[in-house]
Design an enzyme around this catalytic site. Structure first.
Site, PDB file in Angstrom:
ATOM      1  CB  SER A 202      -0.961  -0.043   1.190  1.00 32.10           C
ATOM      2  OG  SER A 202      -1.950   0.943   1.088  1.00 32.10           O
TER       3      SER A 202
ATOM      4  CG  ASP B 233       7.517   5.243 -11.653  1.00 30.27           C
ATOM      5  OD1 ASP B 233       8.134   4.169 -11.769  1.00 30.27           O
ATOM      6  OD2 ASP B 233       6.289   5.347 -11.812  1.00 30.27           O
TER       7      ASP B 233
ATOM      8  CE  LYS C 224      -5.334  -2.408   0.320  1.00 31.58           C
ATOM      9  NZ  LYS C 224      -5.862  -1.042   0.500  1.00 31.58           N
TER      10      LYS C 224
END
Length: 382
Positions: free
Chosen positions: A291, A302, A316
């Site tokens: 999460s 990224d 998740k």
């Protein structure tokens, strides 16, 4: 008139009655013929059960079962229907003080697995470990509940006991009796790695005060002339997205941190205002990083702000909301998914590290942390 004819007439009467009722409702709501037919089918079966089932059945029981079945048909372990008693228990636990055992759980492959065990809690004192599977609570198999219900049964009044049946690889199932306690979490701890200029910060979860704690620990490391940061998100089950964003604003360069996208394509973006990271970063993740910890590690990966070391994270990446219904019951429903700055979906796939390092049975050292230190030394030497 024969018994068969009487039964047939009763069935047809039930279906026609349901059809007329549904027809009127659908006309009022402007529903199409297909949905009207499905509603007629549903109420026809309900009336048939009410009229012909061997023992009397309460309407509310049938409706509760139908709603529960609809939610379970989504095949989403994070969506759950809660009857009035369970919804009341959830509200009490959310609004007031409750007892827990200090473990976080994951729901995958129809299993309930412990993701992490917090320090100084009943779970740690009992010897529970990440990776343990919970197979029963107080003697009731967890298969009798929806996955998210398990946590509600484990929580309860402070100083009361709960018995968990634990399945651990290579061992017979074993019962652990734990006494519930108030769980107080200090979610961030930092230190300088001996003999280096590398700082180490462990985030156990993203709780209410994690953002503030992270700032304090980070400032303390910077005061010790830290040149590089290792951020440990292993066994971090996630938590509040707001706290995750506060942490991200300290380490993720300016731009998108995460996007929350609903089914209609509407998007809410959380952004960082940090002009640029102050130092190189290495992030540790594992299969129990979930999460919010995946949001942070995905944003750092990224944007090129960090190198990820460890194993693929939990996966998740969905958002749930809790809504009350009309009979003091409620529903917890997945309404959106998280996406990283590059548009990657976390849900079901997780974050793949840049440097894959797993544990072997014979390892006596933290080989993942050792690799993270090695990667950081290379960064600092550049």
């Amino acid at each position: 008139m024969t018994k068969k004819k009487i039964v047939l007439i009763m069935v047809l009467t039930a279906i026609m009655s349901a059809g007329l009722t549904i027809g009127a409702i659908c006309a009022a709501l402007g529903l199409d013929a297909a949905r009207a037919a499905n509603m007629a089918r549903f109420f026809g079966v309900m009336r048939l059960i009410e009229m012909r089932y061997v023992t009397p059945v309460d309407d509310e029981t049938l409706i509760d079962g139908a709603i529960s079945g609809m939610v379970q048909s989504l095949d989403d372990p994070h969506s759950i229907y809660m009857k009035a008693s369970m919804f009341k228990e959830l509200r009490e636990q959310t609004e007031g003080e409750f007892g827990g055992i200090g473990v976080t759980m994951g729901f995958k492959d129809s299993k309930v697995t412990i993701i992490s065990v917090l320090e100084g809690t009943p779970g740690e004192a009992a010897g529970l470990m990440a990776g343990d599977e919970i197979v029963a609570v107080d003697g009731t198999p967890v298969t009798e509940w929806q996955p998210e219900e398990v946590a509600l049964h484990i929580r309860g009044e402070i100083d009361t006991n709960v018995v968990l049946t634990i399945r651990r690889a290579g061992e017979d199932d074993h019962d652990y009796t734990l006494t519930r306690a108030t769980i107080k979490i200090h979610s961030v701890k930092g230190k300088m790695i001996d003999g280096t200029q590398i700082g180490y910060l462990r985030i156990a979860s993203f709780a209410e005060h994690t953002g503030e704690e992270f700032k304090q620990e980070l400032s303390a490391l910077e005061a010790q002339d830290m040149k590089g940061l290792i951020l440990d998100l292993r066994q971090n089950p996630g938590g509040l997205i707001t706290s995750c964003v506060k942490v991200a604003n300290e380490v993720v360069p300016k731009g998108t941190i995460v996007s929350v996208v609903e089914r209609d394509g509407s998007k809410e973006e959380y952004t960082s205002s940090l002009e640029a990271p102050k130092y190189p970063i290495v992030v540790l993740i594992d299969g129990n990083s979930a999460s919010a910890s995946e949001i942070l590690s995905g944003a750092l990966q990224d944007t090129g702000a960090a190198t990820l070391v460890g194993t693929t994270s939990y996966g998740k990446g969905s958002v749930q909301m809790v809504l009350p219904l009309l009979h003091d019951d409620g529903i917890k429903l997945t309404i959106a998914k998280y996406y990283t700055p590059n548009g990657r979906s976390i849900d079901g796939t997780g974050i793949t590290p840049d440097v894959e390092v797993g544990f072997s049975p014979g390892d006596t050292q933290d080989v993942q942390l050792e690799k993270a230190e090695e990667v950081m030394e290379e960064k600092l030497a550049q």
